[in-house]
Design a protein around this motif. Structure first.
Motif, short mmCIF file in Angstrom:
data_model
loop_
_atom_site.label_atom_id
_atom_site.label_comp_id
_atom_site.label_asym_id
_atom_site.label_seq_id
_atom_site.Cartn_x
_atom_site.Cartn_y
_atom_site.Cartn_z
N GLY A 67 0.81 -1.21 0.00
CA GLY A 67 0.00 0.00 0.00
C GLY A 67 0.85 1.26 0.00
N GLU A 68 1.93 1.22 0.78
CA GLU A 68 2.83 2.37 0.81
C GLU A 68 3.54 2.56 -0.52
OE1 GLU A 68 5.50 2.11 4.06
OE2 GLU A 68 3.94 2.19 5.60
N LEU A 69 3.94 1.43 -1.13
CA LEU A 69 4.60 1.53 -2.44
C LEU A 69 3.67 2.18 -3.46
CD1 LEU A 69 6.42 -1.92 -2.88
CD2 LEU A 69 7.45 0.31 -2.46
N ALA A 70 2.42 1.71 -3.47
CA ALA A 70 1.46 2.26 -4.42
C ALA A 70 1.22 3.74 -4.15
CB ALA A 70 0.14 1.48 -4.34
N GLN A 71 1.13 4.11 -2.88
CA GLN A 71 0.89 5.51 -2.53
C GLN A 71 2.07 6.38 -2.93
OE1 GLN A 71 -2.04 6.78 -1.14
NE2 GLN A 71 -1.08 8.73 -1.66
N SER A 76 0.86 13.31 -7.19
CA SER A 76 0.27 14.17 -6.16
C SER A 76 -0.32 15.43 -6.81
CB SER A 76 1.36 14.59 -5.15
OG SER A 76 2.33 15.40 -5.80
N ASP A 77 -0.98 16.22 -5.99
CA ASP A 77 -1.53 17.48 -6.49
C ASP A 77 -0.42 18.37 -7.06
OD1 ASP A 77 -4.01 16.64 -5.66
OD2 ASP A 77 -4.04 17.88 -3.84
N ALA A 78 0.74 18.36 -6.41
CA ALA A 78 1.86 19.18 -6.89
C ALA A 78 2.35 18.69 -8.26
CB ALA A 78 3.00 19.15 -5.88
N ASP A 79 2.30 17.38 -8.48
CA ASP A 79 2.78 16.82 -9.76
C ASP A 79 1.91 17.26 -10.94
OD1 ASP A 79 4.90 15.39 -8.57
OD2 ASP A 79 3.54 13.75 -8.02
N VAL A 85 -5.60 21.60 -12.88
CA VAL A 85 -6.71 20.75 -12.46
C VAL A 85 -6.98 20.90 -10.97
CG1 VAL A 85 -6.36 19.05 -14.30
CG2 VAL A 85 -5.10 18.82 -12.15
N GLN A 86 -8.13 20.44 -10.55
CA GLN A 86 -8.51 20.44 -9.15
C GLN A 86 -8.86 19.00 -8.73
OE1 GLN A 86 -8.39 23.02 -7.03
NE2 GLN A 86 -7.59 24.30 -8.69
N PRO A 87 -8.54 18.63 -7.47
CA PRO A 87 -8.88 17.27 -7.02
C PRO A 87 -10.37 17.01 -7.17
CG PRO A 87 -7.41 18.34 -5.45
CD PRO A 87 -7.83 19.41 -6.42
N ALA A 88 -10.69 15.81 -7.56
CA ALA A 88 -12.09 15.42 -7.76
C ALA A 88 -12.26 13.98 -7.26
CB ALA A 88 -12.47 15.52 -9.23
N ALA A 195 6.84 12.63 -14.96
CA ALA A 195 6.62 12.60 -13.50
C ALA A 195 6.08 11.24 -13.07
CB ALA A 195 5.64 13.70 -13.08
N MET A 196 5.22 10.70 -13.86
CA MET A 196 4.63 9.39 -13.57
C MET A 196 5.71 8.29 -13.55
SD MET A 196 1.71 7.72 -15.98
CE MET A 196 1.31 5.98 -16.01
N ALA A 197 6.59 8.30 -14.58
CA ALA A 197 7.65 7.31 -14.67
C ALA A 197 8.70 7.50 -13.58
CB ALA A 197 8.32 7.38 -16.04
N ALA A 198 9.02 8.74 -13.24
CA ALA A 198 10.03 9.00 -12.21
C ALA A 198 9.56 8.48 -10.85
CB ALA A 198 10.32 10.50 -12.14
N LYS A 199 8.30 8.68 -10.52
CA LYS A 199 7.78 8.19 -9.25
C LYS A 199 7.77 6.66 -9.22
CE LYS A 199 5.37 11.70 -6.86
NZ LYS A 199 4.26 11.92 -5.92
N LEU A 200 7.45 6.05 -10.34
CA LEU A 200 7.43 4.60 -10.40
C LEU A 200 8.84 4.03 -10.29
CD1 LEU A 200 5.66 2.10 -10.87
CD2 LEU A 200 6.07 2.36 -13.31
#
Length: 204
Positions: A67-71, A76-79, A85-88, A195-200
């Motif tokens: 769960g922590e790995l996935a999180q 994030s909102d900053a990314d 965009v706004q959180p939804a 950003a998506m690939a870097a976090k992964l």
């Protein structure tokens, strides 16, 4: 007469005294008599050294919490702040809605009403590159820039909705963009891919 009696008494007394002196050392019948048996000595007491209880086996170190790995791999909102965009609320759909042991999802909405969703799924006992390879997303494959640090990458567009899947380690990271046009959806996916690939890639 009295002199003879005195001599006889002295002789008797002498015989009596010599008879009480114990065994005659020259008498073979008494010289080799067995000595009185001595009582057996008690057996030595054996003391056993205390046996120390076996030490408990060290606990097997557990792997990282899925769960922590996935999180940690989730955008994030900053990314996504530069997307405006706004959180939804909402869950990922389509290719990203498959069942998995653990997953984390984040959703944002553009001012125009377009929707951006990111889902990271953790698979403890499956090869994630195979999960992406076997994914059957509707639509046509599209080309997006290859990302460093990932094991497998695929992208599709169906109408105005585009999906990108990345695999690494035990995680599958999926991004879905639903925009007013396919071109806008693809462009948004391309902007967020680094950003998506870097976090992964940062996850063990």
């Amino acid at each position: 007469m009295r002199h003879r009696q005195a001599i006889a008494l002295a002789a008797v007394a002498l015989v009596g005294l010599t008879g009480c002196d114990g065994p005659d050392p020259n008498n073979l019948e008494t010289y080799y008599d067995d000595p009185a048996p001595t009582p057996p000595t008690s057996a030595p007491v054996v003391t056993e050294a205390p046996v120390s209880p076996a030490k408990a086996a060290p606990a097997t170190p557990q792997g990282p919490d899925l769960g922590e790995l996935a999180q940690d791999a989730l955008l994030s909102d900053a990314d996504v702040a530069e997307e405006g965009v706004q959180p939804a609320s909402g869950e990922a759909s389509g290719c990203l809605a498959d069942a998995s042991a653990t997953s984390r999802t984040a959703t944002w909405r553009y001012p125009s009403g377009s929707v951006l969703s990111h889902r990271v799924a953790a698979y403890p006992d499956r090869a994630v590159a195979g999960v992406v390879a076997d994914a059957d997303c509707a639509g046509k494959p599209v080309s997006v820039p290859a990302q460093a640090g990932v094991e497998r990458q695929r992208a599709w567009c169906e109408g105005k909705t585009c999906t990108v899947l990345l695999a690494k380690g035990r995680l599958v990271s999926g991004l879905t963009v639903s925009a007013s046009t396919e071109a806008r959806a693809v462009d948004a996916a391309k902007r967020l891919l680094p950003a998506m690939a870097a976090k992964l890639a940062a996850q063990p």
